[in-house]
Write a protein that holds these residues in place. Structure first.
Motif, PDB file in Angstrom:
ATOM      1  N   LEU A 130       0.853  -1.185   0.000  1.00  0.00           N
ATOM      2  CA  LEU A 130       0.000   0.000   0.000  1.00  0.00           C
ATOM      3  C   LEU A 130       0.888   1.233   0.000  1.00  0.00           C
ATOM      4  CD1 LEU A 130      -2.684  -1.008   2.664  1.00  0.00           C
ATOM      5  CD2 LEU A 130      -2.792  -1.274   0.186  1.00  0.00           C
ATOM      6  N   VAL A 131       0.721   2.086  -1.001  1.00  0.00           N
ATOM      7  CA  VAL A 131       1.552   3.282  -1.110  1.00  0.00           C
ATOM      8  C   VAL A 131       1.043   4.354  -0.148  1.00  0.00           C
ATOM      9  CG1 VAL A 131       2.176   2.780  -3.492  1.00  0.00           C
ATOM     10  CG2 VAL A 131       0.166   4.190  -3.021  1.00  0.00           C
ATOM     11  N   GLY A 132       1.842   5.398   0.038  1.00  0.00           N
ATOM     12  CA  GLY A 132       1.488   6.458   0.981  1.00  0.00           C
ATOM     13  C   GLY A 132       0.179   7.139   0.658  1.00  0.00           C
ATOM     14  N   LEU A 133      -0.160   7.249  -0.627  1.00  0.00           N
ATOM     15  CA  LEU A 133      -1.423   7.845  -1.030  1.00  0.00           C
ATOM     16  C   LEU A 133      -2.604   7.058  -0.471  1.00  0.00           C
ATOM     17  CD1 LEU A 133      -3.283   9.657  -2.761  1.00  0.00           C
ATOM     18  CD2 LEU A 133      -2.768   8.169  -4.715  1.00  0.00           C
ATOM     19  N   GLU A 134      -2.546   5.743  -0.572  1.00  0.00           N
ATOM     20  CA  GLU A 134      -3.634   4.912  -0.062  1.00  0.00           C
ATOM     21  C   GLU A 134      -3.752   5.003   1.451  1.00  0.00           C
ATOM     22  OE1 GLU A 134      -4.037   1.063  -2.739  1.00  0.00           O
ATOM     23  OE2 GLU A 134      -1.938   1.479  -2.287  1.00  0.00           O
ATOM     24  N   VAL A 135      -2.600   5.031   2.134  1.00  0.00           N
ATOM     25  CA  VAL A 135      -2.611   5.115   3.588  1.00  0.00           C
ATOM     26  C   VAL A 135      -3.205   6.444   4.037  1.00  0.00           C
ATOM     27  CG1 VAL A 135      -1.158   5.156   5.651  1.00  0.00           C
ATOM     28  CG2 VAL A 135      -0.658   3.544   3.811  1.00  0.00           C
TER      29      VAL A 135
ATOM     30  N   GLY B 116      10.272   9.448   0.542  1.00  0.00           N
ATOM     31  CA  GLY B 116      10.064   9.886   1.921  1.00  0.00           C
ATOM     32  C   GLY B 116      11.351   9.902   2.712  1.00  0.00           C
ATOM     33  N   GLU B 117      12.174   8.877   2.553  1.00  0.00           N
ATOM     34  CA  GLU B 117      13.458   8.830   3.245  1.00  0.00           C
ATOM     35  C   GLU B 117      14.402   9.904   2.734  1.00  0.00           C
ATOM     36  OE1 GLU B 117      13.538   4.020   4.155  1.00  0.00           O
ATOM     37  OE2 GLU B 117      14.331   4.798   2.267  1.00  0.00           O
ATOM     38  N   LEU B 118      14.381  10.148   1.430  1.00  0.00           N
ATOM     39  CA  LEU B 118      15.216  11.216   0.870  1.00  0.00           C
ATOM     40  C   LEU B 118      14.809  12.576   1.419  1.00  0.00           C
ATOM     41  CD1 LEU B 118      15.575  10.222  -2.894  1.00  0.00           C
ATOM     42  CD2 LEU B 118      17.438  10.502  -1.265  1.00  0.00           C
ATOM     43  N   ALA B 119      13.505  12.815   1.545  1.00  0.00           N
ATOM     44  CA  ALA B 119      13.035  14.105   2.060  1.00  0.00           C
ATOM     45  C   ALA B 119      13.543  14.332   3.479  1.00  0.00           C
ATOM     46  CB  ALA B 119      11.508  14.157   2.020  1.00  0.00           C
ATOM     47  N   LEU B 120      13.477  13.296   4.307  1.00  0.00           N
ATOM     48  CA  LEU B 120      13.970  13.429   5.682  1.00  0.00           C
ATOM     49  C   LEU B 120      15.477  13.668   5.709  1.00  0.00           C
ATOM     50  CD1 LEU B 120      11.898  10.573   7.380  1.00  0.00           C
ATOM     51  CD2 LEU B 120      11.475  13.043   7.491  1.00  0.00           C
TER      52      LEU B 120
ATOM     53  N   ILE C  15       4.889  14.159   2.322  1.00  0.00           N
ATOM     54  CA  ILE C  15       5.404  13.268   1.280  1.00  0.00           C
ATOM     55  C   ILE C  15       4.588  11.975   1.305  1.00  0.00           C
ATOM     56  CG2 ILE C  15       7.429  12.130   0.329  1.00  0.00           C
ATOM     57  CD1 ILE C  15       7.758  15.138   0.504  1.00  0.00           C
ATOM     58  N   LEU C  16       3.948  11.654   0.198  1.00  0.00           N
ATOM     59  CA  LEU C  16       3.244  10.388   0.063  1.00  0.00           C
ATOM     60  C   LEU C  16       4.241   9.378  -0.513  1.00  0.00           C
ATOM     61  CD1 LEU C  16      -0.183  11.625  -1.363  1.00  0.00           C
ATOM     62  CD2 LEU C  16       0.559  11.411   1.011  1.00  0.00           C
ATOM     63  N   ASP C  17       4.707   8.467   0.314  1.00  0.00           N
ATOM     64  CA  ASP C  17       5.842   7.618  -0.046  1.00  0.00           C
ATOM     65  C   ASP C  17       5.448   6.555  -1.071  1.00  0.00           C
ATOM     66  OD1 ASP C  17       8.492   7.136   0.092  1.00  0.00           O
ATOM     67  OD2 ASP C  17       8.489   6.159   2.053  1.00  0.00           O
TER      68      ASP C  17
ATOM     69  N   MET D 187       4.461   3.810   3.542  1.00  0.00           N
ATOM     70  CA  MET D 187       3.837   2.661   2.886  1.00  0.00           C
ATOM     71  C   MET D 187       3.563   1.576   3.910  1.00  0.00           C
ATOM     72  SD  MET D 187       6.232   2.419  -0.504  1.00  0.00           S
ATOM     73  CE  MET D 187       7.744   2.658   0.423  1.00  0.00           C
ATOM     74  N   ARG D 188       2.758   0.637   3.517  1.00  0.00           N
ATOM     75  CA  ARG D 188       2.525  -0.551   4.321  1.00  0.00           C
ATOM     76  C   ARG D 188       2.918  -1.782   3.513  1.00  0.00           C
ATOM     77  NH1 ARG D 188      -3.475   0.767   6.904  1.00  0.00           N
ATOM     78  NH2 ARG D 188      -2.807   2.497   8.267  1.00  0.00           N
ATOM     79  N   ARG D 189       3.531  -2.731   4.199  1.00  0.00           N
ATOM     80  CA  ARG D 189       3.945  -4.016   3.636  1.00  0.00           C
ATOM     81  C   ARG D 189       5.178  -3.916   2.750  1.00  0.00           C
ATOM     82  NH1 ARG D 189      -2.064  -5.303   1.458  1.00  0.00           N
ATOM     83  NH2 ARG D 189      -3.158  -5.331   3.467  1.00  0.00           N
ATOM     84  N   TRP D 190       5.770  -2.748   2.631  1.00  0.00           N
ATOM     85  CA  TRP D 190       6.984  -2.650   1.820  1.00  0.00           C
ATOM     86  C   TRP D 190       8.190  -3.021   2.668  1.00  0.00           C
ATOM     87  CZ3 TRP D 190      11.454   0.563   1.769  1.00  0.00           C
ATOM     88  CH2 TRP D 190      12.234   0.451   0.615  1.00  0.00           C
ATOM     89  N   ARG D 191       9.109  -3.801   2.073  1.00  0.00           N
ATOM     90  CA  ARG D 191      10.356  -4.184   2.717  1.00  0.00           C
ATOM     91  C   ARG D 191      11.513  -3.788   1.816  1.00  0.00           C
ATOM     92  NH1 ARG D 191       6.898  -4.336   5.714  1.00  0.00           N
ATOM     93  NH2 ARG D 191       6.254  -5.964   7.180  1.00  0.00           N
ATOM     94  N   ARG D 192      12.661  -3.515   2.429  1.00  0.00           N
ATOM     95  CA  ARG D 192      13.780  -2.981   1.662  1.00  0.00           C
ATOM     96  C   ARG D 192      14.279  -3.943   0.601  1.00  0.00           C
ATOM     97  NH1 ARG D 192      14.650   1.616   3.971  1.00  0.00           N
ATOM     98  NH2 ARG D 192      16.135   2.120   2.340  1.00  0.00           N
ATOM     99  N   TRP D 193      14.133  -5.244   0.818  1.00  0.00           N
ATOM    100  CA  TRP D 193      14.645  -6.212  -0.147  1.00  0.00           C
ATOM    101  C   TRP D 193      13.756  -6.349  -1.373  1.00  0.00           C
ATOM    102  CZ3 TRP D 193      10.711  -9.520  -0.663  1.00  0.00           C
ATOM    103  CH2 TRP D 193       9.899  -9.790   0.445  1.00  0.00           C
ATOM    104  N   MET D 194      12.608  -5.712  -1.387  1.00  0.00           N
ATOM    105  CA  MET D 194      11.623  -5.938  -2.448  1.00  0.00           C
ATOM    106  C   MET D 194      12.073  -5.360  -3.785  1.00  0.00           C
ATOM    107  SD  MET D 194       7.838  -5.377  -0.828  1.00  0.00           S
ATOM    108  CE  MET D 194       7.056  -6.664   0.140  1.00  0.00           C
ATOM    109  N   ALA D 195      11.974  -6.211  -4.806  1.00  0.00           N
ATOM    110  CA  ALA D 195      12.034  -5.721  -6.181  1.00  0.00           C
ATOM    111  C   ALA D 195      10.631  -5.245  -6.551  1.00  0.00           C
ATOM    112  CB  ALA D 195      12.493  -6.828  -7.114  1.00  0.00           C
TER     113      ALA D 195
END
Length: 464
Positions: A20-25, A242-246, A202-204, A275-283
């Motif tokens: 789920l992207v930041g917009l949906e959240v 979002g991380e870049l903005a911070l 920022i909507l991540d 986001m929800r359910r996103w993990r750093r290893w994800m392609a």
């Protein structure tokens, strides 16, 4: 056993859970993130019926994956939001422009009737953005753009300019020394007359290159900064917007020459809808999200994997594939030949092994995924792809209607050097297959094979 088999069938029928992207959240929380720290705007604290004045920095990628609705349409329909302005980056609000172009001048969104400001025309000038924001008199600026994970992609530079502009606006263009005055009366009067603060939300969205790997030079030397290298971060930065903005706000905004106040955004002035359910290893394939091309020349996730490396060819007289159906995955030049593909495979250690006996027999066994291997000869990570000889004629660009010879990147879902031995490529291995190293090796191969024909571009012909 029957119960176990039934459970397996039920689990197999379950649809994979999408990120789920930041917009949906933010939408699921009734856009509470757009309001002030206490759930209400500073301007509208005494009037509960007033709406939150909002500007949106977005383009065609700012859509809801579930419904296909654009963030501008969603905010325009929200009863608690007064949508004042839309900022458009490079390629335009609807993403119809090619590289280096934008909407051009003032415009109006035909659906919502909201004014659209071309932020790309004022690139590198946060003061211009601050003036527009001050005139629009907004409480909040929403940023929702899909990035591709490379420093020189201009969307993150536009976000940086936005942060500097809001910091400049919120601090009333004053210098830090002015805040240290001992005149308490003057300080109190200045605080009372100060305009209400503007917030940035920022909507991540995911990084298509994943978040486990960084590659490339970090430092941007003084005098060599431009809109494609605004601040010192790795070329492959491994962060979401979002991380870049911070990071930008913490390390760079306060010291930017266009921010005379010398102060960064307060914590309450910069928020990220995670986001929800996103993990750093994800392609990208792991996110289960539909791919919306961030720009005309990044039509697929594999184009994004290639872009971070082969985009370096833009600074040369070689062709990076613009004007073809697979830009950045296809490279070459009119003066190149079939040696380029062989050189790339040799240098990067790509193998041409025949499939193992187990693969030919079809007796495939599922193995536990492993991390990408390291080439024993060079002690570098194994090649991200295999290169094949390619002949193509771009329909536009540097070599329009000119036949080129070169190489095409062939991505696979498994490590080629272990074909048949490890068919299940690990998630970490996949997101490490971006072609930054290959992009550097392409430059070296072109210089080695064609020392007189290969040239660096300069002057007005080179992009920023």
């Amino acid at each position: 056993a029957v119960a176990v088999n039934a459970l397996r069938r039920r689990l197999a029928r379950r649809r994979p859970r999408r990120v789920l992207v930041g917009l949906e959240v933010a939408a699921s929380q009734s856009w509470r993130i757009l309001r002030g720290a206490n759930g209400e705007d500073e301007k509208n604290a005494n009037d509960k019926n007033k709406k939150t004045r909002v500007a949106v920095f977005t383009n065609h990628t700012g859509v809801c994956p579930r419904t296909g609705r654009h963030v501008v349409d969603m905010l325009h329909a929200c009863a608690s939001v007064d949508l004042r302005l839309v900022f458009a980056p490079e390629h335009g609000f609807r993403g119809e422009k090619q590289a280096g172009y934008s909407s051009g001048g003032a415009a109006t969104d035909s659906i919502t009737g909201v004014a659209v400001f071309d932020a790309y025309r004022s690139r590198g000038d946060p003061a211009a953005l601050a003036s527009v924001l001050e005139e629009a008199d907004v409480d909040c600026v929403v940023f929702d753009v899909q990035d591709v994970g490379a420093r020189f992609y201009t969307y993150v530079s536009s976000m940086y300019d936005l942060l500097v502009a809001v910091a400049r606006l919120n601090n009333d263009f004053s210098s830090p020394s002015e805040t240290k005055t001992k005149d308490k009366t003057a300080r109190r009067l200045r605080k009372k007359s100060r305009r209400p603060r503007t917030r940035v939300v920022i909507l991540d969205r995911p990084n298509p290159l994943g978040g486990t790997t960084t590659e490339g030079p970090v430092v941007v030397e003084p005098g060599f900064d431009s809109f494609v290298s605004r601040v010192s971060v790795p070329i492959r930065h491994g962060m979401t917007v979002g991380e870049l903005a911070l990071l930008f706000n913490k390390r760079f905004v306060a010291s930017d020459p266009c921010n005379p106040s010398g102060r960064k955004l307060a914590k309450t002035d910069l928020r990220v809808s995670p986001m929800r359910r996103w993990r750093r290893w994800m392609a990208w394939e792991d996110t289960k999200l539909p791919w919306v091309p961030p720009s005309p020349n990044v039509p697929s996730p594999t184009s994004a994997l290639a872009y971070v490396g082969t985009c370096l060819l833009e600074a040369t007289n070689a062709c990076e594939g613009r004007g073809t159906t697979t830009p950045f995955e296809l490279i070459g030049a009119p003066w190149a030949d079939n040696r380029l593909a062989r050189e790339m495979n040799n240098v990067l250690g790509a193998t041409n092994k025949e499939p193992s006996s187990s693969l030919r027999r079809g007796a495939l066994r599922r193995r536990r995924p492993t991390a990408p291997s390291v080439d024993a000869r060079t002690r570098r990570p194994a090649s991200a792809c295999v290169w094949r000889e390619a002949h193509f004629t771009p329909s536009w660009g540097k070599e329009k209607d000119v036949k080129c010879v070169g190489a095409a990147a062939m991505f696979s879902s498994s490590e080629d050097e272990n074909l048949g031995e490890n068919l299940a490529l690990s998630k970490i291995a996949f997101v490490k297959r971006a072609l930054f190293l290959e992009g550097v090796e392409v430059l070296l191969a072109l210089k080695k094979l064609y020392p007189t024909a290969f040239q660096w571009r300069g002057g007005a012909g080179a992009r920023e």
